[in-house]
Scaffold this active site. Structure first.
Site, PDB file in Angstrom:
ATOM      1  N   TYR A  26     -10.768   9.388 -29.873  1.00 28.48           N
ATOM      2  CA  TYR A  26     -11.657  10.397 -29.274  1.00 28.48           C
ATOM      3  C   TYR A  26     -12.894  10.597 -30.156  1.00 28.48           C
ATOM      4  O   TYR A  26     -14.033  10.587 -29.673  1.00 28.48           O
ATOM      5  CB  TYR A  26     -10.892  11.710 -29.110  1.00 28.48           C
ATOM      6  N   LYS A  72     -16.834   9.710 -29.203  1.00 31.18           N
ATOM      7  CA  LYS A  72     -17.889  10.734 -29.103  1.00 31.18           C
ATOM      8  C   LYS A  72     -19.014  10.468 -30.112  1.00 31.18           C
ATOM      9  O   LYS A  72     -20.185  10.737 -29.822  1.00 31.18           O
ATOM     10  CB  LYS A  72     -17.290  12.132 -29.288  1.00 31.18           C
ATOM     11  N   ASP A 112     -14.973  12.540  -9.364  1.00 34.82           N
ATOM     12  CA  ASP A 112     -13.803  12.683 -10.237  1.00 34.82           C
ATOM     13  C   ASP A 112     -12.816  11.587  -9.847  1.00 34.82           C
ATOM     14  O   ASP A 112     -12.905  11.013  -8.764  1.00 34.82           O
ATOM     15  CB  ASP A 112     -13.163  14.072 -10.025  1.00 34.82           C
ATOM     16  N   ASN A 134     -19.819  13.397 -17.705  1.00 38.06           N
ATOM     17  CA  ASN A 134     -18.947  14.411 -18.309  1.00 38.06           C
ATOM     18  C   ASN A 134     -17.481  13.985 -18.393  1.00 38.06           C
ATOM     19  O   ASN A 134     -16.751  14.473 -19.253  1.00 38.06           O
ATOM     20  CB  ASN A 134     -19.084  15.696 -17.470  1.00 38.06           C
TER      21      ASN A 134
HETATM   22  P1  NAP Z   1     -10.735  18.423 -17.953  1.00 36.20           P
HETATM   23  O1  NAP Z   1     -10.579  19.850 -17.521  1.00 36.20           O
HETATM   24  O2  NAP Z   1      -9.540  17.579 -18.191  1.00 36.20           O
HETATM   25  O3  NAP Z   1     -11.706  17.723 -16.894  1.00 36.20           O
HETATM   26  C1  NAP Z   1     -12.021  16.363 -17.020  1.00 36.20           C
HETATM   27  C2  NAP Z   1     -12.070  15.783 -15.634  1.00 36.20           C
HETATM   28  O4  NAP Z   1     -12.390  14.384 -15.768  1.00 36.20           O
HETATM   29  C3  NAP Z   1     -10.712  15.859 -14.906  1.00 36.20           C
HETATM   30  O5  NAP Z   1     -10.903  16.286 -13.583  1.00 36.20           O
HETATM   31  C4  NAP Z   1     -10.222  14.438 -14.987  1.00 36.20           C
HETATM   32  O6  NAP Z   1      -9.430  14.063 -13.879  1.00 36.20           O
HETATM   33  C5  NAP Z   1     -11.525  13.667 -14.943  1.00 36.20           C
HETATM   34  N1  NAP Z   1     -11.327  12.298 -15.412  1.00 36.20           N
HETATM   35  C6  NAP Z   1     -10.484  11.851 -16.372  1.00 36.20           C
HETATM   36  N2  NAP Z   1     -10.577  10.525 -16.481  1.00 36.20           N
HETATM   37  C7  NAP Z   1     -11.496  10.133 -15.561  1.00 36.20           C
HETATM   38  C8  NAP Z   1     -12.003   8.876 -15.180  1.00 36.20           C
HETATM   39  N3  NAP Z   1     -11.576   7.736 -15.750  1.00 36.20           N
HETATM   40  N4  NAP Z   1     -12.927   8.815 -14.199  1.00 36.20           N
HETATM   41  C9  NAP Z   1     -13.342   9.948 -13.578  1.00 36.20           C
HETATM   42  N5  NAP Z   1     -12.894  11.172 -13.890  1.00 36.20           N
HETATM   43  C10 NAP Z   1     -11.969  11.265 -14.875  1.00 36.20           C
HETATM   44  O7  NAP Z   1     -11.584  18.335 -19.295  1.00 36.20           O
HETATM   45  P2  NAP Z   1     -12.819  19.169 -19.856  1.00 36.20           P
HETATM   46  O8  NAP Z   1     -12.338  19.950 -21.007  1.00 36.20           O
HETATM   47  O9  NAP Z   1     -13.565  19.838 -18.770  1.00 36.20           O
HETATM   48  O10 NAP Z   1     -13.680  17.964 -20.462  1.00 36.20           O
HETATM   49  C11 NAP Z   1     -14.882  17.510 -19.889  1.00 36.20           C
HETATM   50  C12 NAP Z   1     -15.671  16.785 -20.964  1.00 36.20           C
HETATM   51  O11 NAP Z   1     -15.961  17.687 -22.031  1.00 36.20           O
HETATM   52  C13 NAP Z   1     -14.927  15.602 -21.599  1.00 36.20           C
HETATM   53  O12 NAP Z   1     -15.845  14.544 -21.822  1.00 36.20           O
HETATM   54  C14 NAP Z   1     -14.438  16.157 -22.915  1.00 36.20           C
HETATM   55  O13 NAP Z   1     -14.278  15.169 -23.906  1.00 36.20           O
HETATM   56  C15 NAP Z   1     -15.582  17.106 -23.254  1.00 36.20           C
HETATM   57  N6  NAP Z   1     -15.217  18.143 -24.207  1.00 36.20           N
HETATM   58  C16 NAP Z   1     -14.208  19.024 -23.916  1.00 36.20           C
HETATM   59  C17 NAP Z   1     -13.870  19.975 -24.867  1.00 36.20           C
HETATM   60  C18 NAP Z   1     -12.775  20.972 -24.654  1.00 36.20           C
HETATM   61  O14 NAP Z   1     -12.360  21.600 -25.635  1.00 36.20           O
HETATM   62  N7  NAP Z   1     -12.286  21.185 -23.446  1.00 36.20           N
HETATM   63  C19 NAP Z   1     -14.577  20.036 -26.080  1.00 36.20           C
HETATM   64  C20 NAP Z   1     -15.597  19.133 -26.316  1.00 36.20           C
HETATM   65  C21 NAP Z   1     -15.913  18.181 -25.360  1.00 36.20           C
HETATM   66  P3  NAP Z   1      -7.830  14.209 -13.992  1.00 36.20           P
HETATM   67  O15 NAP Z   1      -7.537  15.638 -14.209  1.00 36.20           O
HETATM   68  O16 NAP Z   1      -7.366  13.662 -12.667  1.00 36.20           O
HETATM   69  O17 NAP Z   1      -7.441  13.345 -15.161  1.00 36.20           O
END
Ligand code: NAP
Length: 250
Positions: A156, A160, A37, A90
């Site tokens: 975004y 995707k 991360d 991810n």
């Molecule tokens: P999240 O809780 O914000 O977790 C994402 C993690 O990635 C965070 O720990 C973040 O760190 C880290 N991150 C951000 N930028 C980064 C970088 N440049 N290098 C390394 N790590 C990085 O988000 P999530 O909802 O679990 O999302 C995970 C994935 O699922 C993403 O690809 C997102 O697009 C996808 N997704 C999410 C949803 C949803 O509704 N939640 C729906 C569809 C797809 P920081 O917190 O320090 O920024």
């Protein structure tokens, strides 16, 4: 439910939300998980929680939008455990919300750098490592917004959609080399990505967009991801798998 004993897995964005759930499930199923991360403390916390439960893990802080860091991450996995077998690309960000005609140029570049370039950099170094290991499986975290639009989120949505083309192409290239590559498309999932940015009213509104009447959980996304990484999915590659409570059905 799955057997990942003797497998090493990299999970990016594993410090929070969906990535954390996947790291925990992979470790609970026997994998040695490289918890990666941006946030060093988050890597350490998730690693500690795996080790506390008797699992195997090591932290590695890295920015996915830095190609050198992605090379170093794969090198770390091989140095720690001898080989890399599984990866989940991810890490992702939501980016600014604005109509395309007003979308800030720097915000566009940041989202593409993390959500698309970051996955390419991951694949670029994970695939050769998996060839050295004799095979492997990769899941790229897309979204329902890999197949449908969403107003005010052009960067975004574009990142995707592009991720699906990258996934299919890489899958074709390595299908006969024992490396399967798939994409997962979650609908709205209860994670800090949503809860830190949206009010409860907005979350309730989003829930209503899903025929099941709710948003999903990280564990529900992890279940599909772990299935695709497992031997149970041995004939599945190059495809896009939804976990969306019916969002895209209408
Ligand atoms: P999240 O809780 O914000 O977790 C994402 C993690 O990635 C965070 O720990 C973040 O760190 C880290 N991150 C951000 N930028 C980064 C970088 N440049 N290098 C390394 N790590 C990085 O988000 P999530 O909802 O679990 O999302 C995970 C994935 O699922 C993403 O690809 C997102 O697009 C996808 N997704 C999410 C949803 C949803 O509704 N939640 C729906 C569809 C797809 P920081 O917190 O320090 O920024």
């Amino acid at each position: 439910m799955f057997d990942f004993n003797d497998k090493t897995a990299i999970v990016t964005g594993a410090g929070s939300g969906i990535g954390e759930a996947i790291a925990l499930e992979l470790a609970a199923s026997g994998a040695f998980v490289i918890v990666s991360d941006l946030d060093k403390d988050a890597c350490a916390q998730v690693t500690a929680s795996i080790l506390d439960k008797g699992g195997k893990a090591a932290p590695f802080a890295a920015d996915v939008s830095d190609a050198n860091a992605m090379e170093a991450l794969v090198g770390f996995a091989e140095a720690e455990t001898g080989a890399l077998h599984l990866a989940v690309n991810n890490a992702g960000i939501g980016g600014a919300q604005a109509p395309t005609g007003d979308y800030p140029i720097d915000a566009w570049q940041q989202v593409i750098n993390v959500n698309l370039n970051g996955v390419f950099y991951g694949l670029r170094y994970q695939i050769p490592a998996m060839e050295r290991a004799g095979g492997g499986a990769i899941v790229n975290m897309a979204s329902i917004l890999g197949s449908v639009g969403f107003a005010n989120s052009s960067a975004y949505v574009a990142s995707k959609h592009a991720l699906l083309g990258l996934t299919k192409t890489a899958a074709m290239e390595y299908a006969q080399k024992g490396i399967r590559i798939n994409a997962v498309g979650p609908a709205f999932i209860q994670t800090p990505l949503l809860t830190n940015n949206l009010s409860q009213d907005m979350l309730d509104g989003l829930a209503g967009l899903h025929p099941m009447g709710r948003i999903g959980t990280s564990v529900e996304v992890s279940a599909l991801t772990c299935f695709l990484l497992s031997e149970r999915a041995s004939f599945i590659t190059g495809s896009y798998h939804l976990v969306d409570g019916g969002y895209t059905a209408p």
